[in-house]
Design a protein around this motif. Structure first.
Motif, PDB file in Angstrom:
ATOM      1  N   LEU A 179      -3.926   4.070   0.237  1.00  0.00           N
ATOM      2  CA  LEU A 179      -3.611   5.006  -0.814  1.00  0.00           C
ATOM      3  C   LEU A 179      -2.041   4.810  -0.910  1.00  0.00           C
ATOM      4  O   LEU A 179      -1.580   5.206  -1.969  1.00  0.00           O
ATOM      5  CB  LEU A 179      -4.298   6.387  -0.676  1.00  0.00           C
ATOM      6  N   ILE A 180      -1.248   5.091   0.093  1.00  0.00           N
ATOM      7  CA  ILE A 180       0.063   5.129   0.205  1.00  0.00           C
ATOM      8  C   ILE A 180       0.711   3.768  -0.143  1.00  0.00           C
ATOM      9  O   ILE A 180       1.793   4.166  -1.204  1.00  0.00           O
ATOM     10  CB  ILE A 180       0.622   5.343   1.597  1.00  0.00           C
ATOM     11  N   ILE A 181       0.382   2.698  -0.212  1.00  0.00           N
ATOM     12  CA  ILE A 181       0.690   1.425  -0.533  1.00  0.00           C
ATOM     13  C   ILE A 181       0.348   1.339  -2.191  1.00  0.00           C
ATOM     14  O   ILE A 181       1.405   1.167  -2.644  1.00  0.00           O
ATOM     15  CB  ILE A 181       0.016   0.237  -0.028  1.00  0.00           C
ATOM     16  N   LEU A 194       8.577  -7.170   5.643  1.00  0.00           N
ATOM     17  CA  LEU A 194       7.220  -7.306   5.823  1.00  0.00           C
ATOM     18  C   LEU A 194       6.843  -8.791   6.147  1.00  0.00           C
ATOM     19  O   LEU A 194       6.088  -9.041   7.223  1.00  0.00           O
ATOM     20  CB  LEU A 194       6.222  -6.797   4.763  1.00  0.00           C
ATOM     21  N   LEU A 195       7.470  -9.665   5.396  1.00  0.00           N
ATOM     22  CA  LEU A 195       6.966 -11.239   5.440  1.00  0.00           C
ATOM     23  C   LEU A 195       7.836 -11.756   6.835  1.00  0.00           C
ATOM     24  O   LEU A 195       7.133 -12.552   7.419  1.00  0.00           O
ATOM     25  CB  LEU A 195       7.508 -12.014   4.227  1.00  0.00           C
ATOM     26  N   LYS A 209      -5.010 -10.601   9.364  1.00  0.00           N
ATOM     27  CA  LYS A 209      -5.450 -10.681   7.823  1.00  0.00           C
ATOM     28  C   LYS A 209      -5.387  -9.339   7.409  1.00  0.00           C
ATOM     29  O   LYS A 209      -5.267  -9.430   6.023  1.00  0.00           O
ATOM     30  CB  LYS A 209      -7.118 -11.223   7.985  1.00  0.00           C
ATOM     31  N   PRO A 210      -5.604  -8.026   7.849  1.00  0.00           N
ATOM     32  CA  PRO A 210      -5.527  -6.933   7.030  1.00  0.00           C
ATOM     33  C   PRO A 210      -3.807  -6.765   6.716  1.00  0.00           C
ATOM     34  O   PRO A 210      -3.771  -6.111   5.548  1.00  0.00           O
ATOM     35  CB  PRO A 210      -5.875  -6.035   8.228  1.00  0.00           C
ATOM     36  N   ILE A 267       0.219  -6.729   2.377  1.00  0.00           N
ATOM     37  CA  ILE A 267       1.348  -7.144   1.738  1.00  0.00           C
ATOM     38  C   ILE A 267       1.122  -7.917   0.379  1.00  0.00           C
ATOM     39  O   ILE A 267       1.843  -7.617  -0.730  1.00  0.00           O
ATOM     40  CB  ILE A 267       2.144  -8.449   2.502  1.00  0.00           C
ATOM     41  N   GLY A 268      -0.222  -8.550   0.373  1.00  0.00           N
ATOM     42  CA  GLY A 268      -0.770  -9.206  -0.873  1.00  0.00           C
ATOM     43  C   GLY A 268      -1.045  -8.039  -2.051  1.00  0.00           C
ATOM     44  O   GLY A 268      -0.673  -8.040  -3.233  1.00  0.00           O
ATOM     45  N   THR A 269      -1.697  -6.922  -1.482  1.00  0.00           N
ATOM     46  CA  THR A 269      -1.822  -5.840  -2.396  1.00  0.00           C
ATOM     47  C   THR A 269      -0.724  -5.228  -3.322  1.00  0.00           C
ATOM     48  O   THR A 269      -0.803  -4.847  -4.187  1.00  0.00           O
ATOM     49  CB  THR A 269      -2.732  -4.821  -1.613  1.00  0.00           C
ATOM     50  N   LEU A 270       0.412  -5.096  -2.251  1.00  0.00           N
ATOM     51  CA  LEU A 270       1.531  -4.253  -2.644  1.00  0.00           C
ATOM     52  C   LEU A 270       2.234  -5.381  -3.729  1.00  0.00           C
ATOM     53  O   LEU A 270       2.722  -4.927  -4.775  1.00  0.00           O
ATOM     54  CB  LEU A 270       2.693  -4.177  -1.674  1.00  0.00           C
ATOM     55  N   GLY A 271       2.256  -6.675  -3.435  1.00  0.00           N
ATOM     56  CA  GLY A 271       2.673  -7.452  -4.349  1.00  0.00           C
ATOM     57  C   GLY A 271       2.052  -7.325  -5.861  1.00  0.00           C
ATOM     58  O   GLY A 271       2.427  -7.720  -6.917  1.00  0.00           O
TER      59      GLY A 271
END
Length: 558
Positions: free
Chosen positions: A177-179, A199-200, A215-216, A221-225
């Motif tokens: 939710l924060i992301i 992060l990367l 994986k999580p 990171i992918g979700t934020l992008g």
């Protein structure tokens, strides 16, 4: 004595409550004085606030990126006016422009406080009797004069906290939710892209150390992008898919610096910071560096502490030397392609300086017998230093919110003109065009980080002779151009001066201005109409609630 110290420092709930009261008191003057409060003008009232008001009034928030907002430049793309889907706009819609601004600032400080609290507790894992350090450092961070009205800086601690939780295997929904909130409450181009790079780097380190992929963490990171792509869809569309659009940014030229200038710029960044991302670390720099040195004399050294310090140092050097003449040409080409300034790593600096402060003071409290007594005066001094930078103090010589925008005065001007505002265009001389735009006028001038190149060229025809008389002004317009202002060589860039001024001769191409639809000039200076052909003075407006004395001129050339 030790028992008394433990009884004072070992009450985190009491200290947390006091910190929240201090934050509320910090914002009380803005609530008490209301629109009489002195608010930052530069890159704020002269731009951001007006963009929000114009967008909300247009009703085009969810329109396509190339929808034209007619109030500006005879039609500026929706993506150029305000290129993100931003949660902060909700508060402006609910509470109005001023109180929406103040509520958002208060919310930013509260988010900053809890975010830094959670992050420091996670990283430091303090004993109960030194938990006051994490809370106090969080308070200092929360009281920083954050620029703009997004979570781009203030939200970094809490989103980093969420990412670290996911990295550690925590599956609680709050982290996701924060992301999600951060992606729609921050700017990708101010801090987001640089945060993702950090992060990367952390991901690569984990893969190297653990020989497997988390994986999580990758998914987070992918979700934020992906969410950033959605929240910044307007900007991505205009730069990647709208082939008919050419930004004025393609003509930007970065000012080249000598080695000495670059070094001074880098040194200033490292020791003082930058005003768009205030860290106010001028003095906490000393205990932070001292602890960094002291760690080499102890068995337990913190590599993360030293890496953060090295990161700040390297990105400060990048900030200074990116405009060095040996690198500037490459940077100019890159900036013309993408709307990202690579020197903006400094937007992460406040987060890291206060992380270092928390780690440094915890080190002192743990390693030395009277460590807590050493820590307390450092915290108190820094609190005093931060409070000295309260906007009410730093902006006391600037205009109050209501006097800057002068709504009553411009309402009188609108009634005097007596025509629908959309039927004519205005420009402003000697004052920010954002004021006229804020008051509903359709402007041919303004301040925008991205707008059509065609308008820059068309408007340049109007002010060309004035630019020719002032080479600095000419370079400012031609090499940057985001302030597409009606510049006078005599007034130069003094568009905040309220003292009586007179322009002896204004050499504008009024035919070119008329061709753009320009009919009126709002000027804070008197223009000598004997030496300036093509305009006539209609009326002078003054109002007790305005800092301006506005001369209204009409363009009378055929």
């Amino acid at each position: 004595m030790t028992t008394k110290l433990k009884s004072i420092f070992g009450k985190p709930k009491w200290i947390t409550g006091l910190s929240l009261v201090i934050i509320l008191l910090y914002f009380l003057p803005f609530l008490y004085q209301g629109k009489d409060s002195h608010i930052l003008v530069h890159d704020n009232l002269d731009s951001n606030v007006t963009w929000v008001k114009t967008l909300l009034n247009s009703g085009e928030f969810f329109s396509s990126p190339d929808t034209k907002i007619q109030n500006v430049f005879n039609g500026i793309p929706r993506s150029s006016l305000y290129g993100t889907y931003d949660i902060s706009l909700i508060w402006f819609k609910l509470f109005g422009m001023y109180y929406g601004y103040i509520f958002n600032k208060l919310l930013m400080s509260v988010i900053a406080f809890f975010g830094m609290c959670f992050l420091l507790r996670k990283i430091i894992e303090p004993e109960k009797d030194i938990e006051f350090i994490s809370i106090s450092v969080a308070l200092l961070f929360a009281l920083l004069p954050f620029w703009s009205f997004t979570m781009s800086v203030c939200g970094l601690p809490i989103v980093l906290y969420a990412f670290l939780n996911i990295r550690d295997g925590e599956k609680h929904y709050k982290n996701w939710l924060i992301i999600g909130i951060f992606a729609f409450y921050s700017s990708l181009f101010l801090s987001g892209v640089f945060f993702i790079l950090i992060l990367l780097c952390l991901l690569v380190y984990d893969i190297y150390r653990n020989k497997k992929i988390n994986k999580p963490f990758v998914l987070a990171i992918g979700t934020l992008g992906i969410l950033y792509l959605i929240s910044h869809f307007q900007i991505f569309y205009s730069f990647l898919f709208n082939s008919d659009y050419t930004s004025h940014r393609v003509e930007m030229v970065v000012r080249e610096l000598t080695f000495d200038e670059s070094y001074k710029r880098a040194f200033s960044m490292f020791t003082k910071g930058q005003y768009h991302a205030h860290s106010l670390h001028n003095y906490i720099l000393y205990p932070v560096i001292l602890v960094g040195i002291l760690q080499f004399f102890f068995k337990k050294r913190s590599m993360k502490y030293l890496l953060i310090l090295i990161f700040i140092l390297l990105t400060s050097l990048l900030y200074g030397f990116l405009n060095w003449k040996s690198m500037a040409s490459f940077f100019t080409k890159l900036m013309s392609i993408i709307p990202i300034q690579l020197n903006r790593f400094h937007f992460l600096h406040p987060l890291f300086w206060y992380l270092l402060l928390g780690l440094a003071l915890t080190f002192v409290a743990r390693q030395f017998k009277f460590g807590k007594l050493i820590v307390v005066p450092i915290l108190i001094f820094q609190l005093y230093f931060v409070l000295k930078h309260h906007e009410f103090i730093t902006q006391k010589n600037g205009p109050a919110y209501n006097k800057f925008y002068s709504e009553e005065l411009f309402e009188e001007a609108k009634k005097f003109i007596g025509k629908p505002q959309k039927s004519y265009r205005v420009i402003s001389l000697g004052l920010h065009p954002s004021i006229a735009l804020y008051n509903g006028f359709y402007t041919l001038d303004g301040y925008f980080p991205d707008y059509p190149l065609e308008h820059k060229h068309n408007f340049r025809k109007v002010i060309a002779k004035e630019l020719d008389k002032n080479k600095k002004l000419q370079k400012y317009y031609d090499n940057w151009g985001s302030r597409c202002y009606a510049f006078s060589s005599q007034l130069a860039r003094k568009y905040w001066d309220t003292k009586p001024r007179k322009v002896k001769k204004l050499e504008f191409d009024f035919k070119a201005l008329k061709a753009l639809g320009g009919e009126y000039i709002f000027s804070s200076a008197e223009i000598d109409t004997k030496n300036t052909k093509g305009i006539k003075l209609l009326k002078v407006f003054e109002h007790p609630n305005s800092q301006w004395k506005i001369h209204l001129y009409q363009i009378v050339i055929n």
